[in-house]
Design an enzyme around this catalytic site. Structure first.
Site, PDB file in Angstrom:
ATOM      1  N   ASP A 196       0.849  -1.193   0.000  1.00 39.79           N
ATOM      2  CA  ASP A 196       0.000   0.000   0.000  1.00 39.79           C
ATOM      3  C   ASP A 196       0.891   1.252   0.000  1.00 39.79           C
ATOM      4  O   ASP A 196       1.812   1.371   0.820  1.00 39.79           O
ATOM      5  CB  ASP A 196      -0.865  -0.044   1.278  1.00 39.79           C
ATOM      6  CG  ASP A 196      -1.963   0.997   1.292  1.00 39.79           C
ATOM      7  OD1 ASP A 196      -2.442   1.380   0.213  1.00 39.79           O
ATOM      8  OD2 ASP A 196      -2.365   1.410   2.403  1.00 39.79           O
TER       9      ASP A 196
ATOM     10  N   ASP B 201       2.838   4.943  -5.486  1.00 42.23           N
ATOM     11  CA  ASP B 201       2.064   6.168  -5.278  1.00 42.23           C
ATOM     12  C   ASP B 201       2.908   7.376  -5.681  1.00 42.23           C
ATOM     13  O   ASP B 201       3.640   7.942  -4.874  1.00 42.23           O
ATOM     14  CB  ASP B 201       1.629   6.264  -3.813  1.00 42.23           C
ATOM     15  CG  ASP B 201       0.778   7.513  -3.569  1.00 42.23           C
ATOM     16  OD1 ASP B 201       0.587   8.301  -4.523  1.00 42.23           O
ATOM     17  OD2 ASP B 201       0.315   7.691  -2.428  1.00 42.23           O
TER      18      ASP B 201
ATOM     19  N   GLU C 205      -1.518   5.893  -8.571  1.00 43.48           N
ATOM     20  CA  GLU C 205      -2.497   6.892  -8.105  1.00 43.48           C
ATOM     21  C   GLU C 205      -2.338   8.182  -8.878  1.00 43.48           C
ATOM     22  O   GLU C 205      -1.228   8.650  -9.104  1.00 43.48           O
ATOM     23  CB  GLU C 205      -2.324   7.151  -6.604  1.00 43.48           C
ATOM     24  CG  GLU C 205      -3.317   8.191  -6.068  1.00 43.48           C
ATOM     25  CD  GLU C 205      -3.445   8.192  -4.549  1.00 43.48           C
ATOM     26  OE1 GLU C 205      -3.406   7.094  -3.945  1.00 43.48           O
ATOM     27  OE2 GLU C 205      -3.585   9.280  -3.964  1.00 43.48           O
TER      28      GLU C 205
ATOM     29  N   ASP D 210      -8.650   0.823   6.454  1.00 39.07           N
ATOM     30  CA  ASP D 210      -7.698   0.705   7.553  1.00 39.07           C
ATOM     31  C   ASP D 210      -8.275   1.323   8.827  1.00 39.07           C
ATOM     32  O   ASP D 210      -8.369   0.678   9.876  1.00 39.07           O
ATOM     33  CB  ASP D 210      -6.379   1.397   7.180  1.00 39.07           C
ATOM     34  CG  ASP D 210      -5.294   1.137   8.210  1.00 39.07           C
ATOM     35  OD1 ASP D 210      -5.554   0.369   9.165  1.00 39.07           O
ATOM     36  OD2 ASP D 210      -4.194   1.689   8.093  1.00 39.07           O
TER      37      ASP D 210
HETATM   38  O1  G3H Z   1      -3.268   4.947   3.711  1.00 38.32           O
HETATM   39  C1  G3H Z   1      -2.649   4.714   4.741  1.00 38.32           C
HETATM   40  C2  G3H Z   1      -2.968   3.498   5.522  1.00 38.32           C
HETATM   41  O2  G3H Z   1      -4.036   3.736   6.392  1.00 38.32           O
HETATM   42  C3  G3H Z   1      -1.736   3.019   6.234  1.00 38.32           C
HETATM   43  O3  G3H Z   1      -1.446   3.809   7.330  1.00 38.32           O
HETATM   44  O4  G3H Z   1       0.957   4.373   7.017  1.00 38.32           O
HETATM   45  O5  G3H Z   1      -0.129   4.485   9.285  1.00 38.32           O
HETATM   46  O6  G3H Z   1       0.320   2.267   8.183  1.00 38.32           O
HETATM   47  P1  G3H Z   1       0.012   3.716   7.990  1.00 38.32           P
HETATM   48  P1  13P Z   2      -9.034   4.730   5.543  1.00 37.70           P
HETATM   49  O1  13P Z   2      -8.150   5.643   6.378  1.00 37.70           O
HETATM   50  O2  13P Z   2     -10.293   5.435   5.164  1.00 37.70           O
HETATM   51  O3  13P Z   2      -9.285   3.440   6.207  1.00 37.70           O
HETATM   52  O4  13P Z   2      -8.252   4.436   4.177  1.00 37.70           O
HETATM   53  C1  13P Z   2      -7.241   3.462   4.135  1.00 37.70           C
HETATM   54  C2  13P Z   2      -6.446   3.511   2.870  1.00 37.70           C
HETATM   55  O5  13P Z   2      -6.770   4.179   1.907  1.00 37.70           O
HETATM   56  C3  13P Z   2      -5.219   2.691   2.812  1.00 37.70           C
HETATM   57  O6  13P Z   2      -4.509   2.899   1.637  1.00 37.70           O
HETATM   58 ZN    ZN Z   3      -4.582   4.904   0.903  1.00 42.62          ZN
END
Ligand code: G3H
Ligand code: 13P
Ligand code: ZN
Length: 309
Positions: A82, A104, A134, A256
């Site tokens: 991600d 990204d 993206e 998430d």
């Molecule tokens: O888009 C971001 C996701 O919610 C991941 O969050 O970078 O805190 O693991 P993180």
């Molecule tokens: P949310 O913060 O809305 O859960 O989105 C998660 C996300 O886009 C991870 O790439």
């Molecule tokens: Zn995201």
């Protein structure tokens, strides 16, 4: 049962107007809650790992936990990076066995985003791995309410078509009004469905991805706050908006924040109600169950992905 590509998952979702849930994973209980839900719902599944997750849990632990989940459930699961920010992290994940990566490049100018995405696509495709890119910037709360700011940050449909053509990317994350986290809208929720429809009509065969798609269920926010939390004014994307988006090419819905809220709500409740307990299994078990029922709800009632495996 194996680690699989998202290619077939998306082709079916695109044809049948539902979306595959892509859930962020950071530890064993989160993975177990999600995969148990997907198994019960007989749904396709993407587990995704951010750079932050890699740093927190270490890649080897996450990969082995996902492999264990496949062994335990017999599910096919796509393992996705991600928000990969450069070629190096994408390459590392591809070499580690991920079946899908996101590059990204949305913070870069258009041509630079094309160049970096192309580089990842070439490497990934040579290894049989698919790529999400993206285009456009996810809204900040201020941006979402100002019409002028929309055209500056939301995905431009013509650019989306040119981007896909020039990069050969497999799926595209677009900006139509969602944002990451628990505070998505200041006033009325707004997603630019006209823009989504136009993008989908120009690139009908490209699976589209909705980031920032947590619905921030009030019951979890309330439970956090009832048990000593302070999460004021949280507001997610209404469930019916996600359902609508799946009719216009959105095949992957990223979640998430809802996992974080479900887990935290349960841990808060347990520790307040049972202050004498200090066995982590006692509060992580209910947290895992809360994740499972929330993910089942999403799959069944929001993504329409039950029995689509
Ligand atoms: O888009 C971001 C996701 O919610 C991941 O969050 O970078 O805190 O693991 P993180
Ligand atoms: P949310 O913060 O809305 O859960 O989105 C998660 C996300 O886009 C991870 O790439
Ligand atoms: Zn995201």
């Amino acid at each position: 049962m194996a680690l699989v590509s998202t290619k077939e998952m998306f082709a079916k979702a695109l044809k049948e107007d539902y979306a595959v849930g892509a859930f962020n994973v950071n530890n064993m209980e989160i993975i177990q809650g999600i995969v148990d839900a997907a198994k019960i719902e007989n749904a396709p599944l993407i587990l995704q790992v951010s750079a932050g997750a890699r740093k927190y849990a270490k890649p080897a632990y996450l990969i082995k936990l996902v492999e264990a989940a496949i062994l335990d459930t017999g599910l096919d699961i796509a393992l996705h990076l991600d928000h990969g920010e450069d070629f190096e992290i994408c390459k590392k994940c591809i070499d580690d066995g991920f079946t899908s990566v996101m590059i990204d490049g949305s913070k870069h100018p258009f041509e630079e985003n094309i160049a970096i995405t192309k580089q990842v696509v070439e490497y990934a495709h040579s290894k049989g791995v698919v790529v999400e890119a993206e285009l456009g910037k996810l809204a900040g709360i201020e941006d979402a309410v100002k019409v002028d700011a929309r055209s500056a940050t939301f995905t431009d449909p013509q650019e989306a078509a040119e981007f896909v053509e020039k990069t050969g990317v497999d799926s595209l994350a677009i900006a139509i009004g969602t944002s990451h986290g628990a505070y998505k809208f200041k006033g009325e929720p707004f997603l630019d469905f006209d823009r989504l429809k136009e993008i989908h009509s120009l690139i009908p065969d490209t699976p589209l991805v909705l980031h920032g798609a947590s619905t921030v269920l009030p019951e979890f926010v309330k439970r956090c706050n009832d048990f000593g939390g302070n999460i004021p004014g949280a507001q997610g994307v209404p469930e019916d908006m996600i359902r609508t988006a799946t009719k216009y090419g959105i095949c992957k819905v990223n979640i998430d924040t809802d996992l974080r809220l479900a887990m935290t709500a349960e841990i808060r409740r347990y520790l307040i109600e049972k202050p004498e307990d200090f066995d982590p299994r006692k509060y992580l078990g209910p947290a895992r169950s809360a994740i499972q029922s929330m993910v089942q709800h999403k799959i069944k009632n929001v993504l329409n992905a039950s029995d689509k495996r």
